[in-house]
Design an enzyme around this catalytic site. Structure first.
Site, PDB file in Angstrom:
ATOM      1  N   HIS A 285       1.093  -0.996  -0.033  1.00 47.88           N
ATOM      2  CA  HIS A 285      -0.030  -0.027   0.366  1.00 47.88           C
ATOM      3  C   HIS A 285       0.568   1.459  -0.008  1.00 47.88           C
ATOM      4  O   HIS A 285       2.082   1.423   0.591  1.00 47.88           O
ATOM      5  CB  HIS A 285      -1.442   0.226   1.436  1.00 47.88           C
ATOM      6  CG  HIS A 285      -0.303   0.359   2.163  1.00 47.88           C
ATOM      7  ND1 HIS A 285      -0.246   1.423   2.661  1.00 47.88           N
ATOM      8  CD2 HIS A 285       0.411  -0.836   3.945  1.00 47.88           C
ATOM      9  CE1 HIS A 285       0.397   0.798   4.336  1.00 47.88           C
ATOM     10  NE2 HIS A 285       0.324   0.043   4.508  1.00 47.88           N
TER      11      HIS A 285
ATOM     12  N   ASP B 299      -0.245   4.264   0.657  1.00 51.84           N
ATOM     13  CA  ASP B 299      -1.555   5.048   1.088  1.00 51.84           C
ATOM     14  C   ASP B 299      -0.613   5.398   2.718  1.00 51.84           C
ATOM     15  O   ASP B 299       0.373   4.313   3.018  1.00 51.84           O
ATOM     16  CB  ASP B 299      -2.381   5.250   1.789  1.00 51.84           C
ATOM     17  CG  ASP B 299      -3.131   3.886   2.306  1.00 51.84           C
ATOM     18  OD1 ASP B 299      -2.152   2.948   1.629  1.00 51.84           O
ATOM     19  OD2 ASP B 299      -4.025   3.991   2.979  1.00 51.84           O
TER      20      ASP B 299
ATOM     21  N   GLU C 226      -5.230   1.221   2.931  1.00 52.76           N
ATOM     22  CA  GLU C 226      -5.168   0.414   4.258  1.00 52.76           C
ATOM     23  C   GLU C 226      -4.304   0.893   4.774  1.00 52.76           C
ATOM     24  O   GLU C 226      -5.186   0.097   5.854  1.00 52.76           O
ATOM     25  CB  GLU C 226      -3.512  -0.128   3.109  1.00 52.76           C
ATOM     26  CG  GLU C 226      -3.407  -1.574   4.194  1.00 52.76           C
ATOM     27  CD  GLU C 226      -2.057  -1.692   5.635  1.00 52.76           C
ATOM     28  OE1 GLU C 226      -2.657  -2.503   6.429  1.00 52.76           O
ATOM     29  OE2 GLU C 226      -2.125  -0.273   5.929  1.00 52.76           O
ATOM     30  N   GLU C 227      -4.151   2.357   5.272  1.00 52.04           N
ATOM     31  CA  GLU C 227      -4.372   2.560   6.328  1.00 52.04           C
ATOM     32  C   GLU C 227      -6.165   3.423   6.669  1.00 52.04           C
ATOM     33  O   GLU C 227      -6.222   3.734   8.130  1.00 52.04           O
ATOM     34  CB  GLU C 227      -2.983   3.941   6.908  1.00 52.04           C
ATOM     35  CG  GLU C 227      -2.069   3.151   6.495  1.00 52.04           C
ATOM     36  CD  GLU C 227      -1.178   2.491   6.827  1.00 52.04           C
ATOM     37  OE1 GLU C 227      -2.313   2.447   8.506  1.00 52.04           O
ATOM     38  OE2 GLU C 227      -0.263   2.506   7.270  1.00 52.04           O
TER      39      GLU C 227
ATOM     40  N   GLU D 219       4.930  -5.912   4.135  1.00 49.38           N
ATOM     41  CA  GLU D 219       5.235  -5.479   5.535  1.00 49.38           C
ATOM     42  C   GLU D 219       6.062  -5.251   5.991  1.00 49.38           C
ATOM     43  O   GLU D 219       6.801  -5.793   6.469  1.00 49.38           O
ATOM     44  CB  GLU D 219       3.979  -5.562   6.402  1.00 49.38           C
ATOM     45  CG  GLU D 219       2.588  -4.977   5.512  1.00 49.38           C
ATOM     46  CD  GLU D 219       1.949  -4.096   6.203  1.00 49.38           C
ATOM     47  OE1 GLU D 219       2.522  -2.776   6.212  1.00 49.38           O
ATOM     48  OE2 GLU D 219       1.017  -3.296   5.475  1.00 49.38           O
TER      49      GLU D 219
END
EC number: 3.5.1.18
Length: 396
Positions: free
Chosen positions: A74, A76, A142-143, A171
């Site tokens: 992601h 974001d 995602e956040e 991640e």
């Protein structure tokens, strides 16, 4: 071999895109241009949901043959907070004392940059006919609520006939040093509100009221009296934590009408949300009897526990990490939830990225040496996966 961008340059470029969730901020455009120039077909689907912001996503693929290795992440990021508290502009990508600073350096623009750098170098050397396919699946949600991102992007790809054999989600999995840990699963998460109902009244006349607080204490004690389980081979014991307790009563001479507590459970693969809710209600009913009136409101959740069983793909990634760092990573399911909970329905997924010590913090930063090593690890994975071990190819 043609020059390819360094992981540092890519990390800086992504950091300089102010992609605070749900804003795209130019980060997906940067990746789209980069991957398109390398021969990927690139699409940018936008997904919507009532009550949530529209979110742009990216899907890119090169190759049509199997196996297909999916690389996910992601772009974001969480808000930077107090800008004055940062040593450097959180969207500046400044390098200082061997580290690159900025929001998303660790979570997870640095990891995406390392994936991209490794793939571009791999393609520059091997060309497009490398014996399989590589797909990128990158979201901008995602956040945030995580409803217009990976979960919908996977459904969209499935409708197009896309299939994946394995996935790496970049991640920041390492607690202290690069090579500490691979995530091979995640615990589930369930949040619920427990409300005990009473009758409001004056404290001097308790016989005319019904105080809900003793009842709440009684029911909370019943939930905590015995462990939910003892854990499993790859998971810690499930854990219930109360996070808020409130009676909505500012007056010291009034018995409140109700008392409410919220709790969260991080649960292992012995439970599903449905079986866990049933166990909670069993305990509450037994403790309440006819003496306590309560309601339990369980929030809908898509965060279920899952495990990617150790297999040749996990061994392949483990070997690449050990070759570059000298450390054999632990295979873990600790920590919070991630988009791996969605990807696991499409293919086996593992998570590995940078050191997560500064993620979401002021002065978030990543070591330059770690960017280089992580890129080298991903390159080793690509070289081993294509053509890869015959055991891995059975799913293709």
């Amino acid at each position: 071999m043609p020059n390819t961008p360094s992981p540092l340059a890519l990390t800086q470029g992504l950091i300089r895109c102010p992609s605070v969730t749900p804003a795209e901020g130019g980060a997906l455009s940067l990746l789209a241009d980069l991957l398109g120039a390398a021969g990927f077909s690139v699409e940018r689907p936008v997904f919507s949901e009532p009550g949530t912001p529209d979110v742009e996503n990216l899907y890119a693929r090169i190759g049509t043959a199997g196996p297909c290795l999916l690389l996910a992440g992601h772009t974001d990021v969480v808000p930077p907070g107090d800008l004055a508290a940062w040593r450097h502009d959180p969207f500046g990508g400044v390098v200082e004392e061997g580290e690159v600073h900025g929001r998303g350096a660790v979570d997870m623009k640095g990891g995406i940059a390392c994936l991209a750098a490794a793939i571009l170098a791999f393609l520059a050397e091997r060309g497009p006919d490398f014996g399989g396919s590589i797909a990128f699946l990158i979201t901008g949600d995602e956040e945030g609520p995580a409803v217009n991102g990976t979960v919908k992007l996977l459904a969209w790809a499935r409708q197009k006939g896309e299939r994946f054999d394995h996935c790496i989600l970049a991640e920041p999995t390492n607690p202290d040093r690069l090579g500490d840990m691979i995530k091979i699963g995640r615990r589930g998460s369930l949040t619920a509100a427990l409300t005990v109902h009473g009758v409001q009244g004056h404290v001097a006349y308790p016989h005319r009221a019904e105080n809900p607080i003793p009842g709440l204490i009684r029911l909370a004690g019943a939930l905590l009296a015995a462990p939910l389980d003892a854990g499993t081979a790859h998971f810690d014991a499930s854990n219930l934590e109360f996070t808020t307790v409130d009676v909505g009563n500012p007056a010291s001479n009034v018995i409140p009408a109700e008392a409410r507590a919220v709790f969260n459970i991080r649960f292992n693969d012995l439970w599903t949300p449905a079986t866990l809710e049933a166990e909670l209600r069993r305990r509450l009913d037994a403790a309440a009897g006819n003496a306590v009136r309560y309601t339990l409101a369980v929030q809908p959740t898509n965060a279920v526990a899952f495990l990617t069983q150790p297999d040749p793909f996990v061994d392949l990634v483990t070997a690449a990490i050990e070759a570059e760092t000298g450390r054999r990573p632990a295979l873990s399911t600790t920590g919070g939830t991630s988009d791996a909970r969605f990807i696991k329905d499409a293919c086996p997924v593992i998570e590995f990225g940078l050191v997560g010590q500064t993620m979401h913090q002021i002065d978030e930063r990543a070591a330059l040496a770690d960017l280089d090593r992580l890129t080298a690890i991903f390159r080793r994975v690509l070289d081993a996966y294509f053509p890869g071990d015959a055991a891995l190819q059975k799913r293709a």
